[in-house]
Design a protein around this motif. Structure first.
Motif, PDB file in Angstrom:
ATOM      1  N   MET A 166     -66.955  86.075 -36.710  1.00 55.22           N
ATOM      2  CA  MET A 166     -67.791  86.442 -35.841  1.00 55.22           C
ATOM      3  C   MET A 166     -67.272  86.645 -34.366  1.00 55.22           C
ATOM      4  SD  MET A 166     -71.358  87.363 -35.234  1.00 55.22           S
ATOM      5  CE  MET A 166     -72.497  86.030 -36.216  1.00 55.22           C
ATOM      6  N   ARG A 167     -67.542  87.689 -33.651  1.00 57.21           N
ATOM      7  CA  ARG A 167     -66.827  87.985 -32.287  1.00 57.21           C
ATOM      8  C   ARG A 167     -67.895  88.473 -31.115  1.00 57.21           C
ATOM      9  NH1 ARG A 167     -62.042  90.887 -33.331  1.00 57.21           N
ATOM     10  NH2 ARG A 167     -61.179  88.987 -33.927  1.00 57.21           N
ATOM     11  N   ALA A 168     -67.717  87.833 -30.311  1.00 50.78           N
ATOM     12  CA  ALA A 168     -68.579  88.059 -29.025  1.00 50.78           C
ATOM     13  C   ALA A 168     -68.012  89.163 -28.101  1.00 50.78           C
ATOM     14  CB  ALA A 168     -69.174  87.118 -28.503  1.00 50.78           C
ATOM     15  N   PHE A 169     -68.526  90.034 -27.390  1.00 48.44           N
ATOM     16  CA  PHE A 169     -68.107  91.066 -26.551  1.00 48.44           C
ATOM     17  C   PHE A 169     -68.869  91.027 -25.106  1.00 48.44           C
ATOM     18  CE2 PHE A 169     -66.939  92.381 -30.748  1.00 48.44           C
ATOM     19  CZ  PHE A 169     -65.480  92.561 -30.764  1.00 48.44           C
ATOM     20  N   ARG A 170     -68.039  91.169 -24.245  1.00 45.11           N
ATOM     21  CA  ARG A 170     -68.595  91.622 -22.873  1.00 45.11           C
ATOM     22  C   ARG A 170     -68.744  92.937 -22.654  1.00 45.11           C
ATOM     23  NH1 ARG A 170     -71.197  86.616 -21.420  1.00 45.11           N
ATOM     24  NH2 ARG A 170     -70.153  85.157 -20.412  1.00 45.11           N
ATOM     25  N   VAL A 171     -69.807  93.192 -22.131  1.00 45.27           N
ATOM     26  CA  VAL A 171     -70.034  94.821 -21.847  1.00 45.27           C
ATOM     27  C   VAL A 171     -70.731  95.075 -20.722  1.00 45.27           C
ATOM     28  CG1 VAL A 171     -70.989  96.906 -22.935  1.00 45.27           C
ATOM     29  CG2 VAL A 171     -70.645  94.952 -24.509  1.00 45.27           C
ATOM     30  N   ALA A 172     -69.844  95.975 -19.711  1.00 44.09           N
ATOM     31  CA  ALA A 172     -70.370  96.402 -18.619  1.00 44.09           C
ATOM     32  C   ALA A 172     -70.814  97.818 -18.687  1.00 44.09           C
ATOM     33  CB  ALA A 172     -69.323  96.322 -17.220  1.00 44.09           C
ATOM     34  N   TYR A 173     -71.788  98.115 -18.043  1.00 40.30           N
ATOM     35  CA  TYR A 173     -72.419  99.684 -17.993  1.00 40.30           C
ATOM     36  C   TYR A 173     -72.993  99.953 -16.747  1.00 40.30           C
ATOM     37  CZ  TYR A 173     -76.405  97.133 -20.008  1.00 40.30           C
ATOM     38  OH  TYR A 173     -77.623  96.278 -20.274  1.00 40.30           O
ATOM     39  N   ASP A 174     -73.163 101.100 -16.402  1.00 37.37           N
ATOM     40  CA  ASP A 174     -73.979 101.749 -15.373  1.00 37.37           C
ATOM     41  C   ASP A 174     -75.075 102.073 -15.929  1.00 37.37           C
ATOM     42  OD1 ASP A 174     -75.129 103.666 -13.650  1.00 37.37           O
ATOM     43  OD2 ASP A 174     -73.269 104.550 -12.785  1.00 37.37           O
TER      44      ASP A 174
ATOM     45  N   LYS B  70     -68.563 104.931 -35.754  1.00 39.72           N
ATOM     46  CA  LYS B  70     -67.337 105.825 -35.802  1.00 39.72           C
ATOM     47  C   LYS B  70     -65.842 104.951 -36.097  1.00 39.72           C
ATOM     48  CE  LYS B  70     -68.865 108.822 -32.347  1.00 39.72           C
ATOM     49  NZ  LYS B  70     -68.831 109.590 -30.931  1.00 39.72           N
ATOM     50  N   LEU B  71     -66.121 103.787 -35.913  1.00 40.18           N
ATOM     51  CA  LEU B  71     -65.011 102.767 -36.216  1.00 40.18           C
ATOM     52  C   LEU B  71     -65.039 102.266 -37.687  1.00 40.18           C
ATOM     53  CD1 LEU B  71     -64.541 101.078 -32.700  1.00 40.18           C
ATOM     54  CD2 LEU B  71     -62.867 102.686 -33.932  1.00 40.18           C
ATOM     55  N   ASP B  72     -66.255 102.593 -38.124  1.00 41.97           N
ATOM     56  CA  ASP B  72     -66.418 102.256 -39.769  1.00 41.97           C
ATOM     57  C   ASP B  72     -66.631 100.680 -39.796  1.00 41.97           C
ATOM     58  OD1 ASP B  72     -66.137 104.807 -40.913  1.00 41.97           O
ATOM     59  OD2 ASP B  72     -64.149 104.544 -41.097  1.00 41.97           O
ATOM     60  N   LEU B  73     -67.532 100.087 -38.817  1.00 44.04           N
ATOM     61  CA  LEU B  73     -67.825  98.848 -38.670  1.00 44.04           C
ATOM     62  C   LEU B  73     -69.224  98.528 -39.465  1.00 44.04           C
ATOM     63  CD1 LEU B  73     -66.578  97.999 -35.076  1.00 44.04           C
ATOM     64  CD2 LEU B  73     -65.578  97.244 -37.312  1.00 44.04           C
ATOM     65  N   CYS B  74     -69.808  99.613 -39.538  1.00 45.84           N
ATOM     66  CA  CYS B  74     -71.109  99.699 -40.141  1.00 45.84           C
ATOM     67  C   CYS B  74     -71.353 101.039 -40.983  1.00 45.84           C
ATOM     68  CB  CYS B  74     -72.316  99.110 -39.416  1.00 45.84           C
ATOM     69  SG  CYS B  74     -72.563 100.207 -37.788  1.00 45.84           S
ATOM     70  N   GLU B  75     -72.305 101.294 -41.766  1.00 41.66           N
ATOM     71  CA  GLU B  75     -72.872 102.263 -42.309  1.00 41.66           C
ATOM     72  C   GLU B  75     -73.766 103.103 -41.453  1.00 41.66           C
ATOM     73  OE1 GLU B  75     -71.342 103.625 -45.140  1.00 41.66           O
ATOM     74  OE2 GLU B  75     -70.377 101.690 -45.664  1.00 41.66           O
ATOM     75  N   THR B  76     -73.479 104.374 -41.750  1.00 44.00           N
ATOM     76  CA  THR B  76     -74.651 105.251 -41.106  1.00 44.00           C
ATOM     77  C   THR B  76     -76.046 104.722 -40.771  1.00 44.00           C
ATOM     78  OG1 THR B  76     -73.245 107.451 -41.471  1.00 44.00           O
ATOM     79  CG2 THR B  76     -75.505 107.728 -40.601  1.00 44.00           C
ATOM     80  N   ASP B  77     -76.643 104.770 -39.642  1.00 43.10           N
ATOM     81  CA  ASP B  77     -78.004 104.217 -39.437  1.00 43.10           C
ATOM     82  C   ASP B  77     -78.204 102.900 -39.932  1.00 43.10           C
ATOM     83  OD1 ASP B  77     -78.874 106.899 -38.921  1.00 43.10           O
ATOM     84  OD2 ASP B  77     -79.241 107.429 -41.108  1.00 43.10           O
ATOM     85  N   GLU B  78     -77.241 102.090 -39.753  1.00 39.03           N
ATOM     86  CA  GLU B  78     -77.180 100.526 -40.129  1.00 39.03           C
ATOM     87  C   GLU B  78     -76.266  99.786 -38.780  1.00 39.03           C
ATOM     88  OE1 GLU B  78     -75.573  99.302 -43.747  1.00 39.03           O
ATOM     89  OE2 GLU B  78     -76.857 100.456 -45.008  1.00 39.03           O
TER      90      GLU B  78
ATOM     91  N   CYS C 165     -66.664  91.376 -37.464  1.00 40.13           N
ATOM     92  CA  CYS C 165     -65.877  92.568 -37.249  1.00 40.13           C
ATOM     93  C   CYS C 165     -64.531  91.967 -37.629  1.00 40.13           C
ATOM     94  CB  CYS C 165     -65.971  92.934 -36.025  1.00 40.13           C
ATOM     95  SG  CYS C 165     -65.311  91.895 -34.857  1.00 40.13           S
ATOM     96  N   PRO C 166     -63.422  93.118 -38.127  1.00 41.55           N
ATOM     97  CA  PRO C 166     -61.992  92.529 -38.242  1.00 41.55           C
ATOM     98  C   PRO C 166     -61.472  92.250 -37.161  1.00 41.55           C
ATOM     99  CG  PRO C 166     -62.336  94.992 -38.649  1.00 41.55           C
ATOM    100  CD  PRO C 166     -63.815  94.342 -38.358  1.00 41.55           C
ATOM    101  N   GLU C 167     -60.166  91.570 -37.471  1.00 38.68           N
ATOM    102  CA  GLU C 167     -59.342  91.210 -36.107  1.00 38.68           C
ATOM    103  C   GLU C 167     -59.074  92.386 -35.358  1.00 38.68           C
ATOM    104  OE1 GLU C 167     -58.284  88.510 -35.011  1.00 38.68           O
ATOM    105  OE2 GLU C 167     -59.276  87.182 -36.565  1.00 38.68           O
TER     106      GLU C 167
END
Length: 271
Positions: A1-9, A35-43, A69-71
């Motif tokens: 499991m990996r956590a990500f910091r996300v910044a956005y306007d 788009k990166l194939d980390l999950c299926e469409t609509d999932e 997610c993968p490495e």
């Protein structure tokens, strides 16, 4: 499991949470995952969760999402499929039972309130916020009808024509910070007495014009989300690109402000 910091306007989005037919930050992130194939469409990716749901127009520095997610799935990889308004800039490997929404020990929001010194009393603003700090039932500062008892801390600092209002708690109700800012501003300008704070914190519901509406969303930023024992590592390349992108957007805003001011001045001076 990996956590990500996300910044956005947050200005181009109708909030963080997924919604049908309108752009949201979460939809944008999940689209990048597909788009990166980390999950299926609509999932959604396995184990996916986010730390919070910001309202339409609200921005973030430290929104946090986590999933399996993968490495190779790094901030840079995610950014390759994201628009410039959304940038992933740090990550951390987390335990399998980590939950981005349930596990934070502290969340922090900051609000840049335009408040020139000739229009507000800074000490009244600080007194109002101080009275709101501590454990209270904030049912009159949110449309939520449950889980409205929260423990709040915060402070106010002057920065030129702005008051920077910082508040922190383990969790926040819907619209709470924006309504708190409205109340503090009303007390600071004298349009509401200090006793209004006690009334808002009282047990009786306040409705209609006597209630407290939310301040505008654009100046609000989710600025910190802290998890016990979790240290995020800054992705230098991703962070540098984020600095450049948000710097360009800040410059565009300054230019718009300058042009708008010139048009205003010309109209005011026309005879």
């Amino acid at each position: 499991m990996r956590a990500f910091r996300v910044a956005y306007d947050g200005r181009p989005f109708y909030g963080f949470q997924r919604q049908p037919d309108v752009p949201t930050v979460e939809d944008t992130l999940l689209s990048a995952c597909r788009k990166l194939d980390l999950c299926e469409t609509d999932e959604i990716p396995e184990g996916y969760a986010a730390s919070g749901r910001t309202d339409a127009g609200v921005s973030a520095l430290a929104q946090t999402v986590a999933f399996e997610c993968p490495e190779w799935c790094t901030p840079r990889a995610l950014n390759s499929e994201l628009p410039g308004t959304v940038r992933v800039w740090a990550s951390a490997d987390v335990p399998d039972d980590f939950h981005a929404r349930h596990d934070p020990e502290r969340r922090e929001y900051t609000y840049d309130l335009y408040a020139p010194t000739d229009s507000v009393d800074d000490e009244r603003a600080r007194d109002a916020l101080s009275a709101l700090c501590g454990e209270h039932d904030f049912h009159n500062l949110t449309p939520d009808d449950r889980l409205t008892v929260r423990t709040l801390d915060g402070d106010i600092t002057r920065d030129g024509d702005f008051l920077l209002i910082r508040v922190e708690s383990r969790g926040f109700c819907r619209e709470f910070v924006r309504r708190l800012v409205s109340l503090v501003h009303a007390v600071a300008t004298g349009s509401a007495p200090m006793s209004k704070v006690d009334t808002v914190l009282g047990p009786e519901p306040i409705e209609g014009r006597a209630g407290v509406g939310p301040a505008p969303p654009t100046p609000l930023v989710l600025s910190a989300v802290d998890y016990p024992g979790i240290e995020f590592e800054r992705d230098d390349q991703a962070a540098e690109v984020a600095v450049e992108v948000f710097g360009e957007r800040a410059l565009e805003d300054r230019i718009r402000w300058r042009v708008g001011g010139r048009i205003r001045d010309e109209i005011q001076g026309f005879d």
